[in-house]
Scaffold this motif. Structure first.
Motif, short mmCIF file in Angstrom:
data_model
loop_
_atom_site.label_atom_id
_atom_site.label_comp_id
_atom_site.label_asym_id
_atom_site.label_seq_id
_atom_site.Cartn_x
_atom_site.Cartn_y
_atom_site.Cartn_z
N SER A 13 28.46 -10.49 18.79
CA SER A 13 27.41 -11.41 18.40
C SER A 13 26.86 -10.52 17.27
O SER A 13 27.15 -9.39 16.78
CB SER A 13 26.28 -11.51 19.52
N TRP A 14 25.79 -11.52 16.67
CA TRP A 14 24.84 -11.13 15.57
C TRP A 14 23.60 -10.55 15.95
O TRP A 14 22.96 -11.15 16.46
CB TRP A 14 24.98 -11.90 14.30
N ASN A 15 23.06 -9.53 15.39
CA ASN A 15 21.69 -9.09 15.78
C ASN A 15 21.09 -8.24 14.56
O ASN A 15 21.90 -7.06 14.09
CB ASN A 15 21.82 -8.03 17.03
N ASN A 16 20.20 -8.70 14.00
CA ASN A 16 19.48 -8.04 12.97
C ASN A 16 20.62 -8.22 11.79
O ASN A 16 20.60 -6.96 10.98
CB ASN A 16 19.02 -6.64 13.16
N LYS A 18 23.88 -7.74 11.76
CA LYS A 18 24.99 -6.92 12.05
C LYS A 18 25.59 -7.32 13.23
O LYS A 18 25.09 -7.67 14.17
CB LYS A 18 24.52 -5.42 12.13
N HIS A 20 27.75 -6.99 16.52
CA HIS A 20 27.47 -6.23 17.63
C HIS A 20 28.67 -6.86 18.55
O HIS A 20 29.05 -7.74 18.67
CB HIS A 20 26.26 -6.40 18.41
N ARG A 22 28.51 -7.21 22.76
CA ARG A 22 27.28 -7.35 23.68
C ARG A 22 27.83 -7.95 25.19
O ARG A 22 29.05 -8.67 25.26
CB ARG A 22 26.33 -8.53 23.53
N SER A 40 21.58 -6.72 29.43
CA SER A 40 22.58 -6.73 28.28
C SER A 40 22.64 -5.25 27.65
O SER A 40 22.01 -4.61 27.91
CB SER A 40 21.37 -7.42 27.14
N TYR A 42 24.65 -3.56 24.45
CA TYR A 42 24.86 -4.00 23.00
C TYR A 42 25.63 -2.54 22.45
O TYR A 42 25.09 -1.45 22.65
CB TYR A 42 23.60 -4.18 22.25
N ARG A 44 26.57 -1.62 18.31
CA ARG A 44 26.98 -2.17 16.79
C ARG A 44 28.53 -1.63 16.47
O ARG A 44 28.87 -0.51 16.61
CB ARG A 44 26.16 -1.39 15.92
#
Length: 220
Positions: A13-16, A18, A20, A22, A40, A42, A44
């Motif tokens: 997944s993408w978060n901010n 970047k 990740h 998850r 959840s 997570y 990176r």
């Protein structure tokens, strides 16, 4: 990458902005399965890949390659035996189950059951029995890999140090696949367990997250 709490495969997944990994685990599932699991989890990707690549590069440099090959050869023994014995046991039980079915079908035929129906049952049981016999033969003749075979397989990947330095993510993924790389993220300990399992062999080390000392890799 698998979650060290529930052992399920983690999702990309993408978060901010970047990438990740998850693991989303609904509260009701955690309660039902008696698992203390955050909703959840997570981690990176950038905290893992550089340390993972350095670990692999060190393990497969020419000075360390003989020790790595020896460790791979020694580590495969128990796992190969366990896997082979389990497969042999499953095949034998499947054959015995088919033999029991065939005897029941013979008795059913003698008791007057429709021959057409019984013939279908027998054909299916014979097919399952033949497949189990094939697995039994294959498992009985399975051999452990020699040091030379493991060396040939590892060196076929090429100069891992050079390749990992210059490789794009797609090429790296191919190398990880060839090495049979499996990762397990343990959020409580803030670490990733890295296992290389090409074919029937295994080599294992701890690969700490990027916020820990990158020189603290140690055997596990």
């Amino acid at each position: 990458m698998r979650c060290g709490i529930c052992q399920r495969r983690m999702q990309g997944s993408w978060n901010n902005g970047k990438p990740h990994y998850r693991c989303v685990y609904p509260d009701q599932y955690a309660l039902t399965n008696h698992i203390k699991h955050p909703r959840s989890v997570y981690v990176r990707e950038e905290l893992i890949i550089p340390h993972l690549d350095r670990w692999l590069a060190r393990a497969f440099t020419p000075p360390r390659l003989p020790a790595t090959i020896a460790a791979l050869t020694a580590a495969q023994d128990d796992e190969a035996d366990i896997g082979r014995d389990a497969e042999l046991d499953r095949a034998r039980r499947a054959i015995a189950d088919c033999d029991t079915k065939l005897e029941c079908y013979r008795l059913a035929l003698e008791a007057g059951t429709d021959p057409v129906i019984v013939a279908r049952w027998i054909a299916k049981a014979n097919t399952e029995r033949a497949a189990a016999q094939a697995r039994l033969r294959a498992s009985s003749h399975r051999q452990r890999m020699t040091e030379q075979e493991i060396y040939d397989m590892v060196t076929a990947v090429g100069d891992i140090v050079a390749v990992l330095t210059a490789a794009d993510p797609t090429d790296k993924a191919k190398i990880y696949t060839q090495l049979g790389l499996h990762l397990t993220y343990e959020p409580g300990a803030h670490r990733v367990i890295a296992e290389a399992k090409p074919h029937a062999i295994m080599y294992e080390r701890e690969c700490p997250r990027g916020d820990l000392n990158p020189h603290a890799l140690r055997g596990h």
